[in-house]
Design a protein around this motif. Sequence first.
Motif, PDB file in Angstrom:
ATOM      1  N   ALA A 131       0.825  -1.203   0.000  1.00 21.94           N
ATOM      2  CA  ALA A 131       0.000   0.000   0.000  1.00 21.94           C
ATOM      3  C   ALA A 131       0.865   1.262   0.000  1.00 21.94           C
ATOM      4  CB  ALA A 131      -0.931  -0.008   1.213  1.00 21.94           C
ATOM      5  N   ASP A 132       1.970   1.233   0.755  1.00 27.19           N
ATOM      6  CA  ASP A 132       2.891   2.377   0.761  1.00 27.19           C
ATOM      7  C   ASP A 132       3.424   2.655  -0.643  1.00 27.19           C
ATOM      8  OD1 ASP A 132       2.616   2.530   3.502  1.00 27.19           O
ATOM      9  OD2 ASP A 132       4.549   1.599   3.952  1.00 27.19           O
ATOM     10  N   ILE A 133       3.837   1.595  -1.320  1.00 25.10           N
ATOM     11  CA  ILE A 133       4.422   1.746  -2.663  1.00 25.10           C
ATOM     12  C   ILE A 133       3.402   2.319  -3.636  1.00 25.10           C
ATOM     13  CG2 ILE A 133       5.361   0.485  -4.639  1.00 25.10           C
ATOM     14  CD1 ILE A 133       6.439  -1.535  -2.451  1.00 25.10           C
ATOM     15  N   ARG A 134       2.200   1.761  -3.648  1.00 25.11           N
ATOM     16  CA  ARG A 134       1.187   2.233  -4.588  1.00 25.11           C
ATOM     17  C   ARG A 134       0.818   3.694  -4.306  1.00 25.11           C
ATOM     18  NH1 ARG A 134       2.887  -1.235  -7.833  1.00 25.11           N
ATOM     19  NH2 ARG A 134       1.927  -3.306  -7.920  1.00 25.11           N
ATOM     20  N   ALA A 135       0.779   4.078  -3.035  1.00 29.16           N
ATOM     21  CA  ALA A 135       0.465   5.471  -2.703  1.00 29.16           C
ATOM     22  C   ALA A 135       1.562   6.409  -3.199  1.00 29.16           C
ATOM     23  CB  ALA A 135       0.287   5.611  -1.193  1.00 29.16           C
ATOM     24  N   GLU A 136       2.819   6.012  -3.023  1.00 28.99           N
ATOM     25  CA  GLU A 136       3.933   6.838  -3.500  1.00 28.99           C
ATOM     26  C   GLU A 136       3.919   6.939  -5.021  1.00 28.99           C
ATOM     27  OE1 GLU A 136       5.898   8.626  -1.857  1.00 28.99           O
ATOM     28  OE2 GLU A 136       6.306   7.790   0.117  1.00 28.99           O
ATOM     29  N   GLU A 137       3.648   5.834  -5.703  1.00 30.12           N
ATOM     30  CA  GLU A 137       3.610   5.853  -7.172  1.00 30.12           C
ATOM     31  C   GLU A 137       2.534   6.797  -7.686  1.00 30.12           C
ATOM     32  OE1 GLU A 137       5.150   1.272  -8.078  1.00 30.12           O
ATOM     33  OE2 GLU A 137       3.002   1.704  -7.936  1.00 30.12           O
ATOM     34  N   LEU A 138       1.356   6.736  -7.053  1.00 30.39           N
ATOM     35  CA  LEU A 138       0.249   7.576  -7.500  1.00 30.39           C
ATOM     36  C   LEU A 138       0.509   9.053  -7.223  1.00 30.39           C
ATOM     37  CD1 LEU A 138      -2.755   5.345  -6.374  1.00 30.39           C
ATOM     38  CD2 LEU A 138      -2.040   5.830  -8.723  1.00 30.39           C
ATOM     39  N   ALA A 139       1.288   9.342  -6.187  1.00 33.45           N
ATOM     40  CA  ALA A 139       1.565  10.734  -5.830  1.00 33.45           C
ATOM     41  C   ALA A 139       2.726  11.329  -6.617  1.00 33.45           C
ATOM     42  CB  ALA A 139       1.869  10.827  -4.338  1.00 33.45           C
ATOM     43  N   THR A 140       3.435  10.508  -7.399  1.00 29.97           N
ATOM     44  CA  THR A 140       4.609  10.976  -8.140  1.00 29.97           C
ATOM     45  C   THR A 140       4.204  11.455  -9.533  1.00 29.97           C
ATOM     46  OG1 THR A 140       6.024   9.403  -6.951  1.00 29.97           O
ATOM     47  CG2 THR A 140       6.875  10.316  -9.020  1.00 29.97           C
TER      48      THR A 140
END
Length: 249
Positions: free
Chosen positions: A220-229
């Motif tokens: 979940a952390d990774i997907r959130a960071e990807e979407l925010a980039t």
Amino acid sequence: MEVTYVCQAASPARPNDDFVLATEDFVIVLDGATAPAGVDSGCVHDVPWLVARLAVNLAAALLTDPTAGLADVLRDGITATMADHGDTCDMENPDSPSSTVVILRRGRDAVDYAVLGDSAILIERGDGELIVAHDDRTAFLDDHSVAGVSRLRNTDEGFWIASNRPEAAARAIVGGVPRAEVKRAALVTDGVTRLVERYGRTWLDLLDRLDKHGPREVLADIRAEELATPPGTYRGKAHDDVTAVFCRF
């Protein structure tokens, strides 16, 4: 050894090129490389076929001789997988399907490991020392174009990966830690290492997050960071397959 993991494709619309095979004594993590559009791999098989066959062959080598060196296990696994291609594929093609490999094995006296390709393993000793085995050679290529990566694959000037060159096994990062000293460990593909390489976490942060909250929360952390980039911020895929394995001893 208690093992928990998550292994998820970058998108539900495409196959997962990652693969995990785990037992109470060893864990194998593979991250297959999808050839760019228009590149002829000389092979009739897709990447999910490759990682499944390679995992099975590595496991067979580990079970046949539990004391074999992991570089030898890796070489035998690559050789057996090449044979599985049969006569249908060109095993001389430099763009033949390929995969990273991470192996962790709990032996009688030691916990040993091997890393080939841009994946990583983290091992924490009981005294708190963190061992990080991270094969990051792809980050230092002098040419990241499709032709450049093809030219540099499985060369000392570039990077080594499991494909059609058994001698790649000799270039793996290998090591071991006395079994009694190991507290916990993690195996991760580059879909996870981006938390450290792109998003400012530390290796210890990653290990602690896996321990306290589990692989699903790290995903979940990774997907959130990807979407925010913002798109185009980094070279390569905006979203990647993600595999994170946590081992408790």
